[in-house]
Write a protein that holds these residues in place. Structure first.
Motif, PDB file in Angstrom:
ATOM      1  N   LEU A  86       0.841  -1.199   0.000  1.00 20.03           N
ATOM      2  CA  LEU A  86       0.000   0.000   0.000  1.00 20.03           C
ATOM      3  C   LEU A  86       0.877   1.251   0.000  1.00 20.03           C
ATOM      4  N   GLU A  87       0.566   2.186  -0.892  1.00 20.83           N
ATOM      5  CA  GLU A  87       1.217   3.502  -0.912  1.00 20.83           C
ATOM      6  C   GLU A  87       0.133   4.565  -0.897  1.00 20.83           C
ATOM      7  N   VAL A  88       0.184   5.435   0.117  1.00 16.71           N
ATOM      8  CA  VAL A  88      -0.774   6.524   0.242  1.00 16.71           C
ATOM      9  C   VAL A  88      -0.026   7.843   0.084  1.00 16.71           C
ATOM     10  N   THR A  89      -0.478   8.679  -0.832  1.00 11.18           N
ATOM     11  CA  THR A  89       0.139   9.989  -1.062  1.00 11.18           C
ATOM     12  C   THR A  89      -0.921  11.054  -0.848  1.00 11.18           C
TER      13      THR A  89
ATOM     14  N   THR B 278       0.356  -4.645   5.124  1.00  9.03           N
ATOM     15  CA  THR B 278       1.788  -4.875   5.322  1.00  9.03           C
ATOM     16  C   THR B 278       2.528  -4.147   4.213  1.00  9.03           C
ATOM     17  N   ASN B 279       3.791  -3.806   4.461  1.00 10.22           N
ATOM     18  CA  ASN B 279       4.622  -3.117   3.455  1.00 10.22           C
ATOM     19  C   ASN B 279       3.952  -1.838   2.960  1.00 10.22           C
ATOM     20  N   ALA B 280       3.529  -1.003   3.891  1.00  6.82           N
ATOM     21  CA  ALA B 280       2.825   0.230   3.528  1.00  6.82           C
ATOM     22  C   ALA B 280       3.741   1.433   3.689  1.00  6.82           C
ATOM     23  N   ARG B 281       3.451   2.464   2.924  1.00  8.65           N
ATOM     24  CA  ARG B 281       4.196   3.719   3.016  1.00  8.65           C
ATOM     25  C   ARG B 281       3.222   4.879   2.873  1.00  8.65           C
ATOM     26  N   LEU B 282       3.413   5.878   3.733  1.00  3.80           N
ATOM     27  CA  LEU B 282       2.611   7.095   3.700  1.00  3.80           C
ATOM     28  C   LEU B 282       3.501   8.258   3.290  1.00  3.80           C
ATOM     29  N   ALA B 283       3.085   8.992   2.264  1.00  6.22           N
ATOM     30  CA  ALA B 283       3.793  10.203   1.818  1.00  6.22           C
ATOM     31  C   ALA B 283       2.815  11.365   1.885  1.00  6.22           C
ATOM     32  N   ILE B 284       3.202  12.435   2.578  1.00  6.50           N
ATOM     33  CA  ILE B 284       2.352  13.612   2.697  1.00  6.50           C
ATOM     34  C   ILE B 284       3.026  14.748   1.955  1.00  6.50           C
ATOM     35  N   MET B 285       2.382  15.216   0.882  1.00  2.73           N
ATOM     36  CA  MET B 285       2.979  16.221   0.005  1.00  2.73           C
ATOM     37  C   MET B 285       2.884  17.606   0.641  1.00  2.73           C
ATOM     38  N   PRO B 286       3.936  18.417   0.519  1.00  2.00           N
ATOM     39  CA  PRO B 286       3.929  19.755   1.131  1.00  2.00           C
ATOM     40  C   PRO B 286       3.197  20.768   0.261  1.00  2.00           C
ATOM     41  N   ARG B 287       2.784  21.874   0.881  1.00  2.00           N
ATOM     42  CA  ARG B 287       2.205  22.980   0.119  1.00  2.00           C
ATOM     43  C   ARG B 287       3.285  23.793  -0.568  1.00  2.00           C
ATOM     44  N   GLN B 288       4.466  23.910   0.088  1.00  2.00           N
ATOM     45  CA  GLN B 288       5.523  24.759  -0.449  1.00  2.00           C
ATOM     46  C   GLN B 288       6.459  23.934  -1.342  1.00  2.00           C
TER      47      GLN B 288
ATOM     48  N   ASP C   3       9.535  24.332  -1.745  1.00  2.00           N
ATOM     49  CA  ASP C   3      10.868  24.154  -1.174  1.00  2.00           C
ATOM     50  C   ASP C   3      10.872  23.142  -0.028  1.00  2.00           C
ATOM     51  N   LYS C   4       9.810  22.352   0.101  1.00  2.00           N
ATOM     52  CA  LYS C   4       9.732  21.337   1.150  1.00  2.00           C
ATOM     53  C   LYS C   4       9.717  19.946   0.517  1.00  2.00           C
ATOM     54  N   ASP C   5      10.310  19.000   1.230  1.00  2.00           N
ATOM     55  CA  ASP C   5      10.250  17.607   0.805  1.00  2.00           C
ATOM     56  C   ASP C   5       9.007  16.944   1.391  1.00  2.00           C
ATOM     57  N   PRO C   6       8.479  15.906   0.707  1.00  2.00           N
ATOM     58  CA  PRO C   6       7.353  15.162   1.280  1.00  2.00           C
ATOM     59  C   PRO C   6       7.769  14.468   2.575  1.00  2.00           C
ATOM     60  N   ARG C   7       6.798  14.284   3.451  1.00  2.00           N
ATOM     61  CA  ARG C   7       7.025  13.506   4.664  1.00  2.00           C
ATOM     62  C   ARG C   7       6.763  12.049   4.342  1.00  2.00           C
ATOM     63  N   MET C   8       7.742  11.185   4.642  1.00  2.00           N
ATOM     64  CA  MET C   8       7.650   9.776   4.308  1.00  2.00           C
ATOM     65  C   MET C   8       7.644   8.946   5.587  1.00  2.00           C
ATOM     66  N   PHE C   9       6.702   7.999   5.666  1.00  2.00           N
ATOM     67  CA  PHE C   9       6.619   7.100   6.811  1.00  2.00           C
ATOM     68  C   PHE C   9       6.455   5.670   6.300  1.00  2.00           C
ATOM     69  N   ASP C  10       7.326   4.780   6.728  1.00  2.00           N
ATOM     70  CA  ASP C  10       7.161   3.352   6.454  1.00  2.00           C
ATOM     71  C   ASP C  10       6.310   2.761   7.568  1.00  2.00           C
ATOM     72  N   ILE C  11       5.236   2.095   7.178  1.00  2.00           N
ATOM     73  CA  ILE C  11       4.280   1.557   8.139  1.00  2.00           C
ATOM     74  C   ILE C  11       4.449   0.048   8.213  1.00  2.00           C
ATOM     75  N   PHE C  12       4.893  -0.445   9.373  1.00  2.32           N
ATOM     76  CA  PHE C  12       5.048  -1.882   9.562  1.00  2.32           C
ATOM     77  C   PHE C  12       3.689  -2.574   9.566  1.00  2.32           C
TER      78      PHE C  12
ATOM     79  N   ALA D 292      -1.625   1.579  14.562  1.00  7.09           N
ATOM     80  CA  ALA D 292      -0.547   1.626  13.574  1.00  7.09           C
ATOM     81  C   ALA D 292       0.799   1.462  14.251  1.00  7.09           C
ATOM     82  N   ASP D 293       1.723   0.920  13.476  1.00  8.00           N
ATOM     83  CA  ASP D 293       3.111   0.751  13.915  1.00  8.00           C
ATOM     84  C   ASP D 293       3.978   1.220  12.761  1.00  8.00           C
TER      85      ASP D 293
END
Length: 550
Positions: free
Chosen positions: A109-112, A183-193, A195-204, A221-222
């Motif tokens: 799963l990949e959530v953006t 299982t094997n999930a990743r969350l990416a939260i895109m920035p408004r600006q 000049d910012k990088d997305p926030r990335m979280f690997d979800i066990f 969640a873990d």
């Protein structure tokens, strides 16, 4: 013979029924797939594609599929809102009739999450509506550079009926999932600006209960935290209802624990354990809690570790990880400080910049020196009050080399723990008052005021005023945190004349020289230089400067 014909007939009938069931099942699968796509498109305001889906009905209804891509509002200029490599699930016959899945398992799963306010979105992150020429160019670029799921070379129109229902607020056909596991999930939260990088979280592990998208769901969640490296466990979580038009406005909340190794930040060390609560939309999460680090230290200083505890209240922008620290109460050892400020990042640069305003009204000198000086016991006791700015720029270097401080301090009732040094302070006070043999003057306390700054591991002190009974010393200079070396110059003003600081023959010998050292209303003015280390300072008289009055 009759029985044989009956068996053959029964077998043929079963075979025909099996063929009919397979044919019906294969005809049912496209319908189920269309229902799934339509339901998700309507509830998420998205274009949905599902590459494969298989349906089995015996012994219980079960689905297996994969290649699911959900694009928010049909956009192709950033990765899909949700991408699932493969999934499986089952339900009961009655659940199938009610469109209720008992359990669904997702793998890959990949959530953006796109930014919330489209008017503020930077180009390439949702700033253009589908169909514009600029958006088409961005879509083609994103399709060739994205490291996430592949994107199509142009805008993909969402299903018209589902999109019309979404705009009308129609929730679409009802469906629910009693338990969703990943299982094997990743969350990416895109920035408004931009000049910012997305926030990335690997979800066990992630478990969502009673998922409908139209009502709140509970979850556990873990997941991992990148810097400092650690594990976040969320319990009693609440999620939703899903905001179809603005996914970043979807409310979340829950309780968390966080265990991290601070040693993954170069220049500090300690095992951090935190717990607290959070709630709010993804880009405005209010968090509060406590942290405990029983062994916090700065390895480069080779000094003692102290217990560090904090209580905090903060506003977290989940789209980029920036944090507004409204109030942080800090206890280091037995010392109490308060801080407020922010933690912000810049695109392409690893880490965050931490800027704080720090105030301490009850800082123990024993704590400060134990934490920064390797000598034990600490060389000085007393109570310090301070006000300082704290600036830790992002970067790969050691924390001590990057840290910048600037402020003022006051130390009250300071005394030295080394007898040699304290005896010299006592002797200074006796002679400064013209009573060099008065042994009743003992264990004299000192008071210190100074403006200070820290840069590149060196403390600079300006406008230092050091007072003991009978004497005032003014000086400026530098102190190396790692080396412990002192380099100060200044002047001492004594109440007594230079001859009154001595006894016997020296007293009479220096009497004629009293006018030479009597400057600016003081009985004696002496020029000093201080070297050595913080533990063993070397205090010397600069006779030439003293006579010249400099």
């Amino acid at each position: 013979m009759r029985a044989r014909r009956w068996l053959i007939g029964t077998g043929v009938l079963l075979a025909v029924l099996a063929v009919v069931a397979v044919v019906m099942l294969r005809q049912l699968e496209p319908r189920v797939r269309r229902d799934v796509e339509r339901a998700l498109a309507t509830r998420l305001d998205a274009h949905v594609t599902l590459e494969r889906l298989q349906l089995t009905l015996w012994p219980a209804p079960r689905i297996i599929g994969g290649g699911l891509a959900i694009r928010h509002q049909g956009r192709t200029d950033f990765p899909p809102l949700i991408a699932i490599h493969q999934f499986s699930g089952y339900t009961s016959w009655s659940g199938l009739m009610r469109r209720e899945m008992t359990e669904v398992h997702l793998d890959g799963l990949e959530v953006t999450i796109p930014p919330q306010r489209r008017a503020q979105m930077p180009p390439g992150l949702g700033g253009k509506r589908p169909g514009s020429e600029t958006q088409k160019d961005e879509a083609n670029s994103a399709a060739t550079t994205s490291t996430s799921a592949p994107t199509a070379p142009g805008p993909v129109p969402a299903d018209k009926k589902a999109r019309d229902e979404a705009r009308r607020g129609d929730s679409g056909p009802p469906f629910s999932i009693t338990l969703l596991r990943t299982t094997n999930a990743r969350l990416a939260i895109m920035p408004r600006q931009a000049d910012k990088d997305p926030r990335m979280f690997d979800i066990f592990a992630l478990a969502i209960h009673d998922l409908t998208f139209t009502a709140p769901s509970t979850f556990e969640a873990d997941l991992t935290n990148p810097i400092p490296e650690g594990r976040i466990v969320v319990t009693n979580g609440k999620f939703g209802p899903w905001s179809r038009t603005e996914p970043a406005a979807t409310p979340v909340g829950g309780e968390f624990t966080f265990a991290a190794d601070l040693g993954t930040i170069k220049g500090i060390a300690g095992q951090l354990d935190a717990e607290g609560r959070f709630e709010g939309p993804l880009d405005q999460i209010v968090a509060s809690g406590t942290t405990k680090t029983p062994d916090f230290r700065i390895p480069k200083l080779k000094a003692a570790a102290l217990p560090l505890q904090t209580t905090f209240r903060a506003l977290v922008d989940g789209t980029n990880g920036d944090v507004q620290l409204h109030q942080v109460d800090i206890t280091l050892g037995q010392s109490v400080l308060q801080a407020s400020g922010e933690v912000v990042g810049t695109k392409g640069i690893k880490g965050k910049r931490v800027t704080l305003d720090v105030v301490g009204s009850d800082v123990k000198m024993t704590d400060l020196l134990s934490f920064t000086v390797r000598t034990s016991p600490p060389a000085m006791t007393g109570t310090l009050t301070m006000k300082s700015s704290f600036d830790l720029p992002r970067g790969e270097g050691d924390v001590l080399d990057r840290l910048r401080l600037a402020g003022s301090l006051t130390i009250a009732r300071a005394q030295f723990t080394t007898d040699t040094v304290q005896d010299r302070i006592d002797d200074l006070s006796r002679r400064a008052r013209g009573r060099p043999k008065d042994l009743a003057i003992d264990d004299v306390s000192s008071n210190i005021r100074a403006n200070f700054s820290l840069a590149d591991g060196t403390v600079s002190l300006r406008n230092v005023t050091y007072r003991v009974r009978g004497a005032t010393v003014a000086m400026s200079g530098r102190y190396g945190l790692e080396s412990g070396r002192l380099n100060f110059t200044g002047t001492a003003r004594l109440e007594a004349s230079v001859s009154e600081t001595q006894t016997g023959f020296k007293h009479f010998l220096l009497k004629p020289f009293d006018p030479l050292f009597r400057k600016g209303g003081s009985g004696t003015r002496l020029a000093l230089k201080i070297g050595g280390t913080i533990d063993e300072p070397d205090i010397g008289l600069d006779l030439k400067r003293s006579l010249k009055g400099k």
